[in-house]
Design a protein around this motif. Structure first.
Motif, mmCIF file in Angstrom:
data_model
loop_
_atom_site.group_PDB
_atom_site.id
_atom_site.type_symbol
_atom_site.label_atom_id
_atom_site.label_comp_id
_atom_site.label_asym_id
_atom_site.label_seq_id
_atom_site.Cartn_x
_atom_site.Cartn_y
_atom_site.Cartn_z
ATOM 1 N N ALA A 116 -1.920 6.721 5.009
ATOM 2 C CA ALA A 116 -2.026 7.390 3.708
ATOM 3 C C ALA A 116 -0.677 7.430 2.996
ATOM 4 O O ALA A 116 -0.605 7.287 1.782
ATOM 5 N N ALA A 117 0.404 7.589 3.754
ATOM 6 C CA ALA A 117 1.738 7.605 3.147
ATOM 7 C C ALA A 117 2.131 6.236 2.620
ATOM 8 O O ALA A 117 2.856 6.125 1.638
ATOM 9 N N LEU A 118 1.635 5.172 3.255
ATOM 10 C CA LEU A 118 1.959 3.812 2.821
ATOM 11 C C LEU A 118 1.127 3.360 1.623
ATOM 12 O O LEU A 118 1.523 2.443 0.910
ATOM 13 N N ALA A 119 -0.035 3.968 1.428
ATOM 14 C CA ALA A 119 -0.934 3.579 0.342
ATOM 15 C C ALA A 119 -1.302 4.804 -0.485
ATOM 16 O O ALA A 119 -2.372 5.388 -0.310
ATOM 17 N N PRO A 120 -0.427 5.224 -1.392
ATOM 18 C CA PRO A 120 -0.715 6.421 -2.192
ATOM 19 C C PRO A 120 -1.904 6.210 -3.122
ATOM 20 O O PRO A 120 -2.204 5.084 -3.528
ATOM 21 N N ALA A 121 -2.578 7.295 -3.453
ATOM 22 C CA ALA A 121 -3.770 7.236 -4.305
ATOM 23 C C ALA A 121 -3.462 6.585 -5.648
ATOM 24 O O ALA A 121 -4.287 5.825 -6.176
ATOM 25 N N SER A 122 -2.298 6.846 -6.211
ATOM 26 C CA SER A 122 -1.974 6.277 -7.525
ATOM 27 C C SER A 122 -1.929 4.746 -7.477
ATOM 28 O O SER A 122 -2.314 4.082 -8.442
ATOM 29 N N LEU A 123 -1.493 4.180 -6.358
ATOM 30 C CA LEU A 123 -1.471 2.722 -6.209
ATOM 31 C C LEU A 123 -2.895 2.178 -6.102
ATOM 32 O O LEU A 123 -3.221 1.150 -6.705
ATOM 33 N N ALA A 124 -3.757 2.870 -5.357
ATOM 34 C CA ALA A 124 -5.159 2.453 -5.244
ATOM 35 C C ALA A 124 -5.858 2.533 -6.604
ATOM 36 O O ALA A 124 -6.632 1.639 -6.963
#
Length: 169
Positions: free
Chosen positions: A29-37
């Protein structure tokens, strides 16, 4: 970010498999933040509609003959008792071509994002009624549009910037 990753592995409260799974989940989750998704969803949904929209124009507000021909003779609505011709095919071709350029532009900018995604969801439903065999890709578009409608544009957007500015006033 490194501090939060260290905290994941230094937490003595969670032990065993559940603890490790929780730590791994937190790391991912730290490597793929919601804003990037959210940004990836916006671009992923915008591209096919933008490309389709651009293929319908010969110049500024000048539809090509193929776009009108498709709505006049090729595209049919597959509804019960049908298929049916599109009503006002020239006008329908113009409206669709405009929407296929405007709505993806709004998505990429992250401006009026939920409204743009809702418009593309409605278009996806009509496309499904026109090309019923294309349901696997239409389902993917619908899922992306629903995710954007549900969670919004995210921090990496004009909506996010405007929301942050409004909060400071």
């Amino acid at each position: 970010m490194l501090t939060s990753i260290r905290k994941l592995f230094d937490n003595p409260e969670a032990g065993g498999w559940a603890g490790w799974l929780g730590r791994i989940d937190g790391l991912v989750a730290a490597l793929a933040p919601a804003s990037l998704a959210q940004l990836a969803l916006r671009f992923g949904l915008a591209v096919p509609f933008w490309r389709s929209g651009m293929s319908k124009w010969d110049g500024f507000l000048q539809l090509n003959d193929t776009a009108v021909l498709l709505f006049t003779s090729e595209f049919k609505l597959h509804l019960p008792g049908g298929p049916y011709d599109y009503p006002a095919p020239a006008m329908m071709a113009f409206v669709v071509a405009c929407a296929e350029v405007l709505l993806p532009t709004l998505l990429v900018l992250g401006l009026a994002t939920r409204l743009a995604a809702l418009g593309l969801l409605a278009m996806t439903i009509v496309i499904q009624l026109t090309v019923p065999d294309g349901w696997p890709i239409h389902l993917t578009w619908a899922a992306m549009a629903l995710a954007i409608v549900t969670w919004g544009a995210g921090k990496l957007s004009a909506d996010g910037w405007l929301g942050a500015r409004a909060g400071k006033a």
